[in-house]
Motif scaffolding. Structure first.
Motif, PDB file in Angstrom:
ATOM      1  N   PHE A 189      29.943  48.669 -28.830  1.00 46.95           N
ATOM      2  CA  PHE A 189      28.536  49.063 -28.902  1.00 46.95           C
ATOM      3  C   PHE A 189      28.247  49.867 -30.167  1.00 46.95           C
ATOM      4  N   ASP A 190      29.287  50.391 -30.815  1.00 50.07           N
ATOM      5  CA  ASP A 190      29.093  51.225 -32.010  1.00 50.07           C
ATOM      6  C   ASP A 190      28.377  50.476 -33.126  1.00 50.07           C
ATOM      7  N   ASN A 191      28.753  49.245 -33.358  1.00 51.05           N
ATOM      8  CA  ASN A 191      28.184  48.475 -34.465  1.00 51.05           C
ATOM      9  C   ASN A 191      27.102  47.500 -34.021  1.00 51.05           C
ATOM     10  N   TYR A 192      26.634  47.646 -32.804  1.00 54.86           N
ATOM     11  CA  TYR A 192      25.628  46.738 -32.267  1.00 54.86           C
ATOM     12  C   TYR A 192      24.275  47.032 -32.909  1.00 54.86           C
ATOM     13  N   LYS A 193      23.575  45.987 -33.311  1.00 58.35           N
ATOM     14  CA  LYS A 193      22.251  46.144 -33.933  1.00 58.35           C
ATOM     15  C   LYS A 193      21.178  45.674 -32.941  1.00 58.35           C
ATOM     16  N   LEU A 194      20.226  46.553 -32.680  1.00 59.28           N
ATOM     17  CA  LEU A 194      19.108  46.202 -31.807  1.00 59.28           C
ATOM     18  C   LEU A 194      18.046  45.459 -32.605  1.00 59.28           C
ATOM     19  N   ALA A 195      17.308  44.603 -31.929  1.00 61.69           N
ATOM     20  CA  ALA A 195      16.202  43.904 -32.581  1.00 61.69           C
ATOM     21  C   ALA A 195      15.124  44.917 -32.966  1.00 61.69           C
ATOM     22  N   LYS A 196      14.447  44.656 -34.079  1.00 59.31           N
ATOM     23  CA  LYS A 196      13.441  45.598 -34.595  1.00 59.31           C
ATOM     24  C   LYS A 196      12.331  45.891 -33.577  1.00 59.31           C
ATOM     25  N   PRO A 197      11.780  44.880 -32.854  1.00 65.47           N
ATOM     26  CA  PRO A 197      10.751  45.217 -31.847  1.00 65.47           C
ATOM     27  C   PRO A 197      11.276  46.157 -30.757  1.00 65.47           C
ATOM     28  N   PHE A 198      12.544  45.984 -30.380  1.00 66.70           N
ATOM     29  CA  PHE A 198      13.128  46.861 -29.360  1.00 66.70           C
ATOM     30  C   PHE A 198      13.297  48.278 -29.901  1.00 66.70           C
ATOM     31  N   VAL A 199      13.686  48.398 -31.157  1.00 66.84           N
ATOM     32  CA  VAL A 199      13.812  49.722 -31.786  1.00 66.84           C
ATOM     33  C   VAL A 199      12.454  50.405 -31.847  1.00 66.84           C
ATOM     34  N   ILE A 200      11.413  49.662 -32.194  1.00 74.11           N
ATOM     35  CA  ILE A 200      10.055  50.221 -32.238  1.00 74.11           C
ATOM     36  C   ILE A 200       9.611  50.645 -30.839  1.00 74.11           C
ATOM     37  N   LEU A 201       9.904  49.816 -29.818  1.00 72.92           N
ATOM     38  CA  LEU A 201       9.544  50.139 -28.442  1.00 72.92           C
ATOM     39  C   LEU A 201      10.216  51.434 -27.991  1.00 72.92           C
ATOM     40  N   VAL A 202      11.490  51.563 -28.280  1.00 74.17           N
ATOM     41  CA  VAL A 202      12.216  52.771 -27.877  1.00 74.17           C
ATOM     42  C   VAL A 202      11.744  53.974 -28.687  1.00 74.17           C
ATOM     43  N   SER A 203      11.638  53.823 -29.997  1.00 77.23           N
ATOM     44  CA  SER A 203      11.354  54.951 -30.884  1.00 77.23           C
ATOM     45  C   SER A 203       9.935  55.489 -30.762  1.00 77.23           C
ATOM     46  N   TYR A 204       8.965  54.599 -30.681  1.00 78.45           N
ATOM     47  CA  TYR A 204       7.568  55.041 -30.787  1.00 78.45           C
ATOM     48  C   TYR A 204       6.781  54.977 -29.482  1.00 78.45           C
ATOM     49  N   ILE A 205       7.365  54.383 -28.450  1.00 80.26           N
ATOM     50  CA  ILE A 205       6.653  54.318 -27.174  1.00 80.26           C
ATOM     51  C   ILE A 205       7.448  55.009 -26.070  1.00 80.26           C
ATOM     52  N   THR A 206       8.689  54.574 -25.852  1.00 78.30           N
ATOM     53  CA  THR A 206       9.461  55.088 -24.721  1.00 78.30           C
ATOM     54  C   THR A 206       9.847  56.549 -24.891  1.00 78.30           C
ATOM     55  N   VAL A 207      10.375  56.922 -26.030  1.00 78.45           N
ATOM     56  CA  VAL A 207      10.781  58.310 -26.255  1.00 78.45           C
ATOM     57  C   VAL A 207       9.591  59.270 -26.120  1.00 78.45           C
ATOM     58  N   PRO A 208       8.427  59.004 -26.735  1.00 80.94           N
ATOM     59  CA  PRO A 208       7.289  59.908 -26.517  1.00 80.94           C
ATOM     60  C   PRO A 208       6.838  59.983 -25.054  1.00 80.94           C
ATOM     61  N   ILE A 209       6.902  58.861 -24.325  1.00 79.46           N
ATOM     62  CA  ILE A 209       6.528  58.888 -22.909  1.00 79.46           C
ATOM     63  C   ILE A 209       7.476  59.797 -22.134  1.00 79.46           C
ATOM     64  N   PHE A 210       8.761  59.712 -22.417  1.00 76.94           N
ATOM     65  CA  PHE A 210       9.731  60.567 -21.732  1.00 76.94           C
ATOM     66  C   PHE A 210       9.493  62.036 -22.071  1.00 76.94           C
ATOM     67  N   ILE A 211       9.182  62.330 -23.303  1.00 77.67           N
ATOM     68  CA  ILE A 211       8.907  63.713 -23.699  1.00 77.67           C
ATOM     69  C   ILE A 211       7.671  64.246 -22.978  1.00 77.67           C
ATOM     70  N   ILE A 212       6.632  63.442 -22.913  1.00 77.64           N
ATOM     71  CA  ILE A 212       5.401  63.848 -22.228  1.00 77.64           C
ATOM     72  C   ILE A 212       5.666  64.054 -20.735  1.00 77.64           C
ATOM     73  N   TYR A 213       6.418  63.152 -20.114  1.00 78.64           N
ATOM     74  CA  TYR A 213       6.712  63.284 -18.683  1.00 78.64           C
ATOM     75  C   TYR A 213       7.528  64.546 -18.412  1.00 78.64           C
ATOM     76  N   ALA A 214       8.491  64.855 -19.267  1.00 84.44           N
ATOM     77  CA  ALA A 214       9.276  66.079 -19.090  1.00 84.44           C
ATOM     78  C   ALA A 214       8.382  67.311 -19.226  1.00 84.44           C
ATOM     79  N   PHE A 215       7.455  67.271 -20.165  1.00 88.70           N
ATOM     80  CA  PHE A 215       6.499  68.373 -20.335  1.00 88.70           C
ATOM     81  C   PHE A 215       5.646  68.537 -19.071  1.00 88.70           C
TER      82      PHE A 215
END
Length: 193
Positions: free
Chosen positions: A1-27
Motif C-alpha cells: 500500500f506504500d506505493n499505491y497511487k489513488l485516482a485523482k477524483p478519489f484524492v479530490i473527494l477525500v481531500s476536499y470533501i470527506t476530510v472537511p466533513i469529518f472535521i465539521i462533524y467532530a466540531f
C-alpha cells in the motif's frame, strides 16, 4: 500500500470533501458534548450512536489518507485528528459504561466496547506512529474479532455471565432466591420487575 497511487477524483473527494466533513462533524460533537457537560445530563443511548460509526469511519479515512502525500489539509488531518478523537471516544466509553453498570453487559454492548477499543488503539497508533505501515490496524482488528468470538472473554460468555449475575442479585435483593430456586413474590418493586 506504500506505493499505491489513488485516482485523482478519489484524492479530490477525500481531500476536499470527506476530510472537511469529518472535521465539521467532530466540531459539532464537541459542541454537543460541551452542552451535555454544562447541563450535567447524559442522554440515553444517543452518544454511542453518534460516535461509534464516526470513529470507525475515521479509522478507514486515516488509513486511506496515508497514501495522499500532496495535500496539506490531509497531512494536518492525519497529524491532529487522532488526538481530537480521543476525548470523543472517552465520552463514548463513559456513556456505554454507565449503560453497562445500569443494565449489565449484553452482546450488543460488548461489541460496542470492542469496536471502541479497536478505534482507540487505532487512534493511539496513528498519534505515535506516522509511517505508512498500517499493519497494526489490521492485526488489532483481527485480534479483537478473535477475542470477541472465541474463548472465555467472548461476547456470548461475558454477556451471559453478566446477565446471570444481574438476575441473581435482583432475585436475592427481593428475597426470591432460596437454595438456587426462584420463589415467587408479589410485592416486588417496579424497577426490579
Amino acid at each position: 500500500f506504500d506505493n499505491y497511487k489513488l485516482a485523482k477524483p478519489f484524492v479530490i473527494l477525500v481531500s476536499y470533501i470527506t476530510v472537511p466533513i469529518f472535521i465539521i462533524y467532530a466540531f459539532i460533537l464537541y459542541i454537543y458534548f460541551f452542552k451535555i457537560l454544562i447541563q450535567a445530563e447524559l442522554p440515553k443511548g444517543v452518544i454511542t450512536n453518534l460516535v461509534l460509526v464516526f470513529a470507525l469511519l475515521t479509522v478507514i479515512l486515516l488509513f486511506i489518507s496515508s497514501v495522499i502525500k500532496s495535500n496539506k489539509l490531509v497531512e494536518k488531518f492525519r497529524e491532529f485528528f487522532p488526538v481530537i478523537m480521543i476525548p470523543i471516544l472517552v465520552m463514548m466509553f463513559y456513556a456505554i459504561f454507565i449503560r453497562i453498570s445500569d443494565y449489565g453487559l449484553t452482546e450488543n454492548r460488548y461489541f460496542v466496547v470492542a469496536a471502541g477499543i479497536y478505534t482507540l488503539i487505532s487512534m493511539i497508533y496513528y498519534i505515535f506512529y506516522r509511517s505508512n505501515s498500517n499493519i497494526v490496524i489490521f492485526i488489532s482488528l483481527a485480534a479483537i474479532i478473535f477475542l470477541s468470538t472465541i474463548g472465555p472473554v467472548s461476547a456470548y460468555n461475558l454477556s451471559a455471565s453478566s446477565q446471570d449475575a444481574r438476575l441473581a442479585s435482583i432475585l436475592d435483593a427481593n428475597g426470591m432466591l432460596e437454595s438456587n430456586q426462584i420463589k415467587p413474590k408479589k410485592n416486588v418493586s417496579l424497577d426490579d420487575k
